[in-house]
Scaffold this active site. Structure first.
Site, short mmCIF file in Angstrom:
data_model
loop_
_atom_site.label_atom_id
_atom_site.label_comp_id
_atom_site.label_asym_id
_atom_site.label_seq_id
_atom_site.Cartn_x
_atom_site.Cartn_y
_atom_site.Cartn_z
N LYS A 9 45.77 28.73 36.59
CA LYS A 9 44.37 28.70 37.02
C LYS A 9 43.55 27.69 36.20
CE LYS A 9 44.49 33.50 38.70
NZ LYS A 9 43.80 34.81 38.74
N TYR A 49 43.25 34.85 48.95
CA TYR A 49 42.64 36.09 48.42
C TYR A 49 42.09 36.97 49.54
CZ TYR A 49 43.09 34.53 43.55
OH TYR A 49 43.57 34.16 42.31
N PHE A 57 33.65 41.01 43.30
CA PHE A 57 34.02 39.85 42.49
C PHE A 57 34.53 38.67 43.32
CE2 PHE A 57 37.79 42.68 42.46
CZ PHE A 57 38.78 41.81 42.90
N ARG A 85 55.71 38.31 36.88
CA ARG A 85 54.59 39.23 36.63
C ARG A 85 54.69 39.86 35.24
NH1 ARG A 85 50.99 40.10 40.70
NH2 ARG A 85 50.47 42.21 40.09
N THR A 91 46.78 42.34 34.72
CA THR A 91 45.65 41.56 35.25
C THR A 91 44.49 41.52 34.25
OG1 THR A 91 46.26 42.31 37.46
CG2 THR A 91 44.06 41.36 37.21
N ASN A 112 41.82 34.58 34.17
CA ASN A 112 42.96 35.21 33.48
C ASN A 112 44.24 34.37 33.55
OD1 ASN A 112 43.46 35.64 36.15
ND2 ASN A 112 43.78 37.84 36.00
N HIS A 115 48.35 33.26 38.13
CA HIS A 115 48.58 34.17 39.26
C HIS A 115 50.06 34.18 39.57
CE1 HIS A 115 48.70 35.82 43.30
NE2 HIS A 115 49.41 34.77 43.64
N GLU A 126 52.17 33.29 50.61
CA GLU A 126 51.43 32.37 49.72
C GLU A 126 52.08 30.98 49.68
OE1 GLU A 126 50.98 34.42 45.97
OE2 GLU A 126 49.95 36.10 46.93
N1 LIG Z 1 37.35 43.72 38.65
C1 LIG Z 1 37.48 42.39 38.65
N2 LIG Z 1 36.46 41.60 38.25
C2 LIG Z 1 36.57 40.26 38.28
N3 LIG Z 1 37.67 39.59 38.69
C3 LIG Z 1 38.71 40.32 39.10
C4 LIG Z 1 38.67 41.76 39.11
N4 LIG Z 1 39.87 42.20 39.57
C5 LIG Z 1 40.58 41.10 39.84
N5 LIG Z 1 39.91 39.98 39.56
C6 LIG Z 1 40.37 38.60 39.74
O1 LIG Z 1 41.05 38.53 40.98
C7 LIG Z 1 42.40 38.17 40.81
C8 LIG Z 1 43.25 38.88 41.81
O2 LIG Z 1 43.24 40.26 41.54
P1 LIG Z 1 44.54 41.14 41.74
O3 LIG Z 1 44.12 42.55 41.66
O4 LIG Z 1 45.27 40.64 42.95
O5 LIG Z 1 45.29 40.81 40.40
P2 LIG Z 1 46.76 40.37 40.07
O6 LIG Z 1 47.62 40.51 41.28
O7 LIG Z 1 47.21 40.94 38.79
O8 LIG Z 1 46.43 38.92 39.70
P3 LIG Z 1 46.96 37.68 40.38
O9 LIG Z 1 46.96 38.02 41.87
O10 LIG Z 1 45.95 36.63 40.00
O11 LIG Z 1 48.31 37.52 39.74
C9 LIG Z 1 42.70 38.53 39.35
O12 LIG Z 1 43.78 37.82 38.82
C10 LIG Z 1 41.39 38.17 38.68
O13 LIG Z 1 41.30 36.77 38.50
#
Ligand SMILES: Nc1ncnc2c1ncn2[C@@H]1O[C@H](COP(=O)(O)OP(=O)(O)OP(=O)(O)O)[C@@H](O)[C@H]1O
Length: 133
Positions: A9, A49, A57, A85, A91, A112, A115, A126
């Site tokens: 990212k 997304y 968010f 992962r 996350t 973070n 992804h 994806e």
């Molecule tokens: N509560 C939140 N507040 C702000 N941003 C969030 C929150 N939850 C998720 N995100 C953002 O949205 C992304 C996608 O969320 P998801 O729950 O799919 O997480 P993930 O699957 O662990 O992460 P990724 O899909 O990025 O690997 C997160 O990686 C983070 O950047």
């Protein structure tokens, strides 16, 4: 052989962590099979997304992801989805174990660093979104 999709990212690119992150995947004998660098379009991110559309968010997340270049990769190897992962960590950076990318470098819930697709089905979708059919 399993294939997954990984995005480094904008925060990680700006912090100069591309090499450090790729090194961790390669150290686990995963292979980078495609790689490109770009600033993502809103259209691509809305598709990527889709499951988060409408969440509080969502707009912040899209603005963050459009704030600079990302590195998008396909990564191939045994158990690639789960391995990536695990290497990425939880996350939320405060939940991520030390020794994971987010545990070692994470300081923000949205920014973070990485992804990784959460299943082989998500990975297929994806890969189509980012690299075309
Ligand atoms: N509560 C939140 N507040 C702000 N941003 C969030 C929150 N939850 C998720 N995100 C953002 O949205 C992304 C996608 O969320 P998801 O729950 O799919 O997480 P993930 O699957 O662990 O992460 P990724 O899909 O990025 O690997 C997160 O990686 C983070 O950047």
């Amino acid at each position: 052989m399993e294939k997954t999709l990984v995005i480094i990212k904008p925060d990680a690119v700006k912090r100069g962590l591309i090499g450090e992150i790729i090194k961790r995947y390669e150290a686990k004998q995963l292979t980078i099979t495609k790689m490109m660098m770009l600033t993502p379009s809103r259209d691509t991110l809305v598709k990527h997304y889709a499951e988060h559309e409408g969440k509080s968010f969502f707009e912040n997340l899209l603005a963050f992801m459009m704030s600079g270049d990302v590195v998008v990769m396909t990564i191939t190897g045994p158990n690639a989805v789960a391995q990536v992962r695990k290497i990425n960590g939880a996350t939320k950076f405060l939940d991520a174990e030390m020794g994971t990318i987010r545990g070692d470098y994470g300081v923000d819930i949205t920014a973070n660093l990485v992804h990784g697709a959460d299943s082989t089905d998500s990975a297929k979708k994806e890969i189509d979104i980012w690299f075309g059919l």
